[in-house]
Design an enzyme around this catalytic site. Structure first.
Site, PDB file in Angstrom:
ATOM      1  N   GLY A   1       0.795  -1.241   0.000  1.00  0.00           N
ATOM      2  CA  GLY A   1       0.000   0.000   0.000  1.00  0.00           C
ATOM      3  C   GLY A   1       0.818   1.276   0.000  1.00  0.00           C
TER       4      GLY A   1
ATOM      5  CG  LEU B   1      -1.752  -0.206  -9.743  1.00  0.00           C
ATOM      6  CD1 LEU B   1      -2.187  -1.459 -10.500  1.00  0.00           C
ATOM      7  CD2 LEU B   1      -2.304   1.040 -10.433  1.00  0.00           C
TER       8      LEU B   1
ATOM      9  CG  ASP C   1       9.161  -9.984   3.292  1.00  0.00           C
ATOM     10  OD1 ASP C   1       8.293 -10.563   2.600  1.00  0.00           O
ATOM     11  OD2 ASP C   1      10.364  -9.930   2.976  1.00  0.00           O
TER      12      ASP C   1
ATOM     13  NE  ARG D   1       9.820 -12.014   0.387  1.00  0.00           N
ATOM     14  CZ  ARG D   1      10.841 -11.481  -0.269  1.00  0.00           C
ATOM     15  NH1 ARG D   1      11.336 -12.093  -1.331  1.00  0.00           N
ATOM     16  NH2 ARG D   1      11.370 -10.340   0.111  1.00  0.00           N
TER      17      ARG D   1
ATOM     18  CG  PHE E   1      11.959 -10.572 -12.456  1.00  0.00           C
ATOM     19  CD1 PHE E   1      12.104 -11.742 -13.178  1.00  0.00           C
ATOM     20  CD2 PHE E   1      12.077 -10.624 -11.066  1.00  0.00           C
ATOM     21  CE1 PHE E   1      12.385 -12.937 -12.545  1.00  0.00           C
ATOM     22  CE2 PHE E   1      12.350 -11.824 -10.421  1.00  0.00           C
ATOM     23  CZ  PHE E   1      12.508 -12.992 -11.161  1.00  0.00           C
TER      24      PHE E   1
ATOM     25  CE1 TYR F   1       1.027 -12.538 -15.069  1.00  0.00           C
ATOM     26  CE2 TYR F   1       1.387 -10.846 -16.735  1.00  0.00           C
ATOM     27  CZ  TYR F   1       1.657 -11.375 -15.481  1.00  0.00           C
ATOM     28  OH  TYR F   1       2.532 -10.752 -14.631  1.00  0.00           O
TER      29      TYR F   1
ATOM     30  CE  LYS G   1      -0.162 -10.651  -9.744  1.00  0.00           C
ATOM     31  NZ  LYS G   1      -0.575  -9.772  -8.635  1.00  0.00           N
TER      32      LYS G   1
ATOM     33  N   GLY H   1      -5.504  -4.691 -16.486  1.00  0.00           N
ATOM     34  CA  GLY H   1      -4.566  -4.644 -17.618  1.00  0.00           C
ATOM     35  C   GLY H   1      -3.486  -3.641 -17.250  1.00  0.00           C
ATOM     36  N   PRO H   2      -2.807  -3.077 -18.231  1.00  0.00           N
ATOM     37  CG  PRO H   2      -1.664  -2.771 -20.244  1.00  0.00           C
ATOM     38  CD  PRO H   2      -2.908  -3.359 -19.664  1.00  0.00           C
TER      39      PRO H   2
HETATM   40  C1  HXC Z   1      15.955 -12.842 -13.704  1.00  0.00           C
HETATM   41  C2  HXC Z   1      15.972 -12.146 -11.496  1.00  0.00           C
HETATM   42  C3  HXC Z   1      15.599 -10.832 -11.891  1.00  0.00           C
HETATM   43  C4  HXC Z   1      15.425 -10.568 -13.301  1.00  0.00           C
HETATM   44  C5  HXC Z   1      15.807 -10.869  -9.723  1.00  0.00           C
HETATM   45  N1  HXC Z   1      16.089 -12.115 -10.151  1.00  0.00           N
HETATM   46  N2  HXC Z   1      15.500 -10.068 -10.769  1.00  0.00           N
HETATM   47  N3  HXC Z   1      16.144 -13.138 -12.380  1.00  0.00           N
HETATM   48  N4  HXC Z   1      15.623 -11.600 -14.148  1.00  0.00           N
HETATM   49  N5  HXC Z   1      15.076  -9.355 -13.756  1.00  0.00           N
HETATM   50  C6  HXC Z   1      16.482 -13.266  -9.341  1.00  0.00           C
HETATM   51  C7  HXC Z   1      17.751 -12.990  -8.576  1.00  0.00           C
HETATM   52  O1  HXC Z   1      18.924 -13.228  -9.375  1.00  0.00           O
HETATM   53  C8  HXC Z   1      17.646 -13.985  -7.413  1.00  0.00           C
HETATM   54  O2  HXC Z   1      17.980 -15.296  -7.804  1.00  0.00           O
HETATM   55  C9  HXC Z   1      16.156 -14.004  -7.134  1.00  0.00           C
HETATM   56  O3  HXC Z   1      15.512 -13.519  -8.319  1.00  0.00           O
HETATM   57  C10 HXC Z   1      15.796 -13.093  -5.968  1.00  0.00           C
HETATM   58  O4  HXC Z   1      16.263 -11.792  -6.258  1.00  0.00           O
HETATM   59  P1  HXC Z   1      16.447 -10.693  -5.104  1.00  0.00           P
HETATM   60  O5  HXC Z   1      16.825  -9.418  -5.779  1.00  0.00           O
HETATM   61  O6  HXC Z   1      17.331 -11.231  -4.031  1.00  0.00           O
HETATM   62  O7  HXC Z   1      14.953 -10.662  -4.486  1.00  0.00           O
HETATM   63  P2  HXC Z   1      14.248  -9.585  -3.588  1.00  0.00           P
HETATM   64  O8  HXC Z   1      15.204  -8.576  -3.062  1.00  0.00           O
HETATM   65  O9  HXC Z   1      13.386 -10.334  -2.663  1.00  0.00           O
HETATM   66  O10 HXC Z   1      13.318  -8.754  -4.650  1.00  0.00           O
HETATM   67  C11 HXC Z   1      12.191  -9.345  -5.236  1.00  0.00           C
HETATM   68  C12 HXC Z   1      12.036  -8.926  -6.704  1.00  0.00           C
HETATM   69  C13 HXC Z   1      12.084  -7.398  -6.889  1.00  0.00           C
HETATM   70  C14 HXC Z   1      10.720  -9.541  -7.189  1.00  0.00           C
HETATM   71  C15 HXC Z   1      13.205  -9.566  -7.507  1.00  0.00           C
HETATM   72  O11 HXC Z   1      11.899  -7.062  -8.249  1.00  0.00           O
HETATM   73  C16 HXC Z   1      11.066  -6.694  -6.050  1.00  0.00           C
HETATM   74  O12 HXC Z   1      11.327  -6.390  -4.893  1.00  0.00           O
HETATM   75  N6  HXC Z   1       9.856  -6.413  -6.615  1.00  0.00           N
HETATM   76  C17 HXC Z   1       8.756  -5.794  -5.872  1.00  0.00           C
HETATM   77  C18 HXC Z   1       7.935  -4.859  -6.690  1.00  0.00           C
HETATM   78  C19 HXC Z   1       7.516  -5.340  -8.049  1.00  0.00           C
HETATM   79  O13 HXC Z   1       8.037  -6.341  -8.590  1.00  0.00           O
HETATM   80  N7  HXC Z   1       6.542  -4.622  -8.664  1.00  0.00           N
HETATM   81  C20 HXC Z   1       6.041  -4.967  -9.954  1.00  0.00           C
HETATM   82  C21 HXC Z   1       4.688  -5.585  -9.871  1.00  0.00           C
HETATM   83  S1  HXC Z   1       3.963  -5.385 -11.427  1.00  0.00           S
HETATM   84  P3  HXC Z   1      19.436 -15.945  -7.459  1.00  0.00           P
HETATM   85  O14 HXC Z   1      19.352 -17.328  -7.994  1.00  0.00           O
HETATM   86  O15 HXC Z   1      20.448 -15.103  -8.171  1.00  0.00           O
HETATM   87  O16 HXC Z   1      19.574 -15.892  -5.965  1.00  0.00           O
HETATM   88  C22 HXC Z   1       3.060  -6.677 -11.893  1.00  0.00           C
HETATM   89  C23 HXC Z   1       2.308  -6.389 -13.178  1.00  0.00           C
HETATM   90  C24 HXC Z   1       1.629  -7.542 -13.795  1.00  0.00           C
HETATM   91  O17 HXC Z   1       3.020  -7.693 -11.261  1.00  0.00           O
HETATM   92  C25 HXC Z   1       0.957  -7.300 -15.151  1.00  0.00           C
HETATM   93  C26 HXC Z   1       1.346  -6.140 -15.982  1.00  0.00           C
HETATM   94  C27 HXC Z   1       0.514  -5.908 -17.199  1.00  0.00           C
HETATM   95  P1  NAP Z   2       4.349  -1.695  -7.231  1.00  0.00           P
HETATM   96  O1  NAP Z   2       4.184  -0.250  -6.916  1.00  0.00           O
HETATM   97  O2  NAP Z   2       5.723  -2.210  -7.432  1.00  0.00           O
HETATM   98  O3  NAP Z   2       3.578  -2.544  -6.152  1.00  0.00           O
HETATM   99  C1  NAP Z   2       4.057  -3.693  -5.538  1.00  0.00           C
HETATM  100  C2  NAP Z   2       4.024  -3.459  -4.045  1.00  0.00           C
HETATM  101  O4  NAP Z   2       4.288  -4.684  -3.382  1.00  0.00           O
HETATM  102  C3  NAP Z   2       5.048  -2.452  -3.576  1.00  0.00           C
HETATM  103  O5  NAP Z   2       4.420  -1.525  -2.731  1.00  0.00           O
HETATM  104  C4  NAP Z   2       6.059  -3.286  -2.806  1.00  0.00           C
HETATM  105  O6  NAP Z   2       6.604  -2.533  -1.734  1.00  0.00           O
HETATM  106  C5  NAP Z   2       5.175  -4.427  -2.301  1.00  0.00           C
HETATM  107  N1  NAP Z   2       5.936  -5.641  -2.016  1.00  0.00           N
HETATM  108  C6  NAP Z   2       6.779  -6.306  -2.831  1.00  0.00           C
HETATM  109  N2  NAP Z   2       7.311  -7.352  -2.219  1.00  0.00           N
HETATM  110  C7  NAP Z   2       6.767  -7.378  -0.977  1.00  0.00           C
HETATM  111  C8  NAP Z   2       6.915  -8.231   0.146  1.00  0.00           C
HETATM  112  N3  NAP Z   2       7.725  -9.282   0.107  1.00  0.00           N
HETATM  113  N4  NAP Z   2       6.211  -7.952   1.275  1.00  0.00           N
HETATM  114  C9  NAP Z   2       5.385  -6.885   1.314  1.00  0.00           C
HETATM  115  N5  NAP Z   2       5.209  -6.041   0.294  1.00  0.00           N
HETATM  116  C10 NAP Z   2       5.894  -6.280  -0.838  1.00  0.00           C
HETATM  117  O7  NAP Z   2       3.575  -2.068  -8.600  1.00  0.00           O
HETATM  118  P2  NAP Z   2       2.029  -1.918  -8.992  1.00  0.00           P
HETATM  119  O8  NAP Z   2       2.002  -1.787 -10.459  1.00  0.00           O
HETATM  120  O9  NAP Z   2       1.363  -0.886  -8.156  1.00  0.00           O
HETATM  121  O10 NAP Z   2       1.438  -3.367  -8.639  1.00  0.00           O
HETATM  122  C11 NAP Z   2       0.404  -3.531  -7.679  1.00  0.00           C
HETATM  123  C12 NAP Z   2      -0.384  -4.790  -7.984  1.00  0.00           C
HETATM  124  O11 NAP Z   2      -1.048  -4.671  -9.226  1.00  0.00           O
HETATM  125  C13 NAP Z   2       0.447  -6.067  -8.072  1.00  0.00           C
HETATM  126  O12 NAP Z   2      -0.288  -7.128  -7.525  1.00  0.00           O
HETATM  127  C14 NAP Z   2       0.589  -6.265  -9.563  1.00  0.00           C
HETATM  128  O13 NAP Z   2       0.837  -7.606  -9.910  1.00  0.00           O
HETATM  129  C15 NAP Z   2      -0.775  -5.809 -10.012  1.00  0.00           C
HETATM  130  N6  NAP Z   2      -0.883  -5.440 -11.410  1.00  0.00           N
HETATM  131  C16 NAP Z   2      -0.311  -4.309 -11.864  1.00  0.00           C
HETATM  132  C17 NAP Z   2      -0.474  -3.960 -13.182  1.00  0.00           C
HETATM  133  C18 NAP Z   2       0.099  -2.696 -13.728  1.00  0.00           C
HETATM  134  O14 NAP Z   2      -0.007  -2.485 -14.938  1.00  0.00           O
HETATM  135  N7  NAP Z   2       0.681  -1.831 -12.926  1.00  0.00           N
HETATM  136  C19 NAP Z   2      -1.205  -4.790 -14.030  1.00  0.00           C
HETATM  137  C20 NAP Z   2      -1.777  -5.948 -13.525  1.00  0.00           C
HETATM  138  C21 NAP Z   2      -1.623  -6.270 -12.203  1.00  0.00           C
HETATM  139  P3  NAP Z   2       8.079  -2.788  -1.112  1.00  0.00           P
HETATM  140  O15 NAP Z   2       8.993  -2.966  -2.279  1.00  0.00           O
HETATM  141  O16 NAP Z   2       8.321  -1.586  -0.295  1.00  0.00           O
HETATM  142  O17 NAP Z   2       7.942  -4.015  -0.266  1.00  0.00           O
END
Ligand code: HXC
Ligand code: NAP
Length: 285
Positions: A17, A21, A67, A69, A99, A148, A163, A190-191
């Site tokens: 939060g 979004l 967290d 997790r 990612f 997806y 998901k 969607g996006p």
């Molecule tokens: C391949 C990757 C990678 C990448 C990380 N890893 N990024 N592998 N390509 N781009 C691998 C690392 O090498 C590592 O594996 C493992 O993943 C864990 O990486 P960490 O960096 O240690 O993880 P962590 O710090 O817990 O971070 C989690 C994260 C990070 C998911 C990697 O991106 C994050 O904190 N994301 C939170 C916010 C987020 O993702 N928002 C987007 C949501 S949008 P190894 O083997 O090397 O240990 C969304 C939209 C959907 O969902 C639909 C859109 C239309």
């Molecule tokens: P975002 O800002 O990156 O949101 C992800 C949030 O999750 C961040 O606030 C992040 O905060 C938190 N998070 C990640 N890992 C966490 C963990 N281990 N524990 C607690 N919190 C954690 O991206 P967003 O686009 O707003 O995405 C929000 C939601 O919408 C997600 O479920 C995503 O899959 C969905 N979605 C987004 C889109 C889009 O187009 N944007 C489309 C479809 C679905 P911290 O990093 O501080 O923990």
């Protein structure tokens, strides 16, 4: 669009939060009278968002770093919420990790990391909050998935698998926990541009953003307010008979890819006219 007190006296937890979004949906919940609890890993981001939202709405906003997790952290967050507000009425499971990567380049840990945040994290919050809701005879879960979850998608395999699991959990609990007065629904956006998604999924320089927009029949991305409106409705008592549903909000994007003849939208009018002439000519005896 809504009466100002639509969510008054409701306490709603929004995971993820502090940004994107989750922040936009939380802001509207607060505007509509809810007590808001926002969680994610970064306390500084949460504190800033809580200040912004409470100054804008005058509502109570409690930022708790968690967290998703980690079950013990989730349980502590739930206890703190109950201590502050008495009970929990809604939980928006929105936190996610994602990612893009060719699947053959992923490590086992990369797959596990996304599954742990999205699927296990959603379960951890659902279990801890669900136990409170069962005690209180009701509540609402709203899970953020994406389209997806049912179509699947290459290059985001961990997220697609996770998901899909969340969607299945949504439908399963909608039935199992209805007897406790708990409704469970999902939204599939969607996006919608956010920094978190765009940094990871639409890196600049490859034309990804333009291609994404062109795939959408409405030819635009979603606006945060549009998603917030849907989330507020599904959180409110006004949607009291909606249970086990996933509502898509994507401008028609996934159906564009699904319909076999949808690509014909690219054929210019003149060509259609030519085809028509040919057909009529053929039909003449
Ligand atoms: C391949 C990757 C990678 C990448 C990380 N890893 N990024 N592998 N390509 N781009 C691998 C690392 O090498 C590592 O594996 C493992 O993943 C864990 O990486 P960490 O960096 O240690 O993880 P962590 O710090 O817990 O971070 C989690 C994260 C990070 C998911 C990697 O991106 C994050 O904190 N994301 C939170 C916010 C987020 O993702 N928002 C987007 C949501 S949008 P190894 O083997 O090397 O240990 C969304 C939209 C959907 O969902 C639909 C859109 C239309
Ligand atoms: P975002 O800002 O990156 O949101 C992800 C949030 O999750 C961040 O606030 C992040 O905060 C938190 N998070 C990640 N890992 C966490 C963990 N281990 N524990 C607690 N919190 C954690 O991206 P967003 O686009 O707003 O995405 C929000 C939601 O919408 C997600 O479920 C995503 O899959 C969905 N979605 C987004 C889109 C889009 O187009 N944007 C489309 C479809 C679905 P911290 O990093 O501080 O923990």
């Amino acid at each position: 669009m809504f009466q100002k007190d639509l969510l008054k006296n409701k306490t709603i937890i929004v995971t993820g939060g502090g940004s994107g979004l989750g922040k936009s949906m939380g802001l509207q919940f607060s505007e509509l009278g809810a007590n808001l609890v926002i969680t994610s890993r970064r306390q500084d981001v949460l504190d800033q968002t809580a200040d912004e939202i409470s100054s804008a709405t005058g509502g109570k906003v409690l930022p708790i770093s968690t967290d998703v997790r980690e079950p013990e952290q989730v349980k502590a967050m739930v206890s703190e919420t109950v201590k502050k507000f008495g009970e929990i009425n809604g939980c928006l499971n929105n936190a996610a990790g994602n990612f893009i990567s060719p699947t053959e380049n992923l490590s086992e840990n990369a797959f596990k990391t996304v599954l742990d945040i999205v699927l296990q994290g959603t379960f951890n919050c659902t279990l801890a909050v669900g136990k409170e809701m069962i005690k209180n005879n009701g509540g609402v879960f709203l899970n953020i998935v994406t389209t997806y979850a049912w179509t699947g998608s290459g290059y985001v395999v961990p997220s697609a698998a996770a998901k899909a699991g969340v969607l299945s959990m949504t439908r399963s609990l909608a039935v199992e926990w209805a007897k406790y007065g708990i409704r469970t629904n999902a939204i599939a956006p969607g996006p919608f541009p956010t920094k978190g998604a765009w940094d990871r999924l639409a890196p600049p320089g490859f034309g990804i953003e333009k291609k994404m927009k062109n795939r959408i029949p409405l030819k635009r991305f979603g606006e945060h307010i549009e998603l917030a409106n849907l989330a507020s409705f599904l959180m409110s008592d006004g949607s009291g008979y909606i249970n086990g549903e996933v509502v898509t909000i994507d401008g028609g994007e996934w159906l564009q890819g699904a319909g076999q003849f949808n690509e014909l939208g690219k054929i210019p009018k003149l060509v259609w006219a030519g085809l028509d002439k040919m057909r009529k000519k053929k039909e003449k005896p």
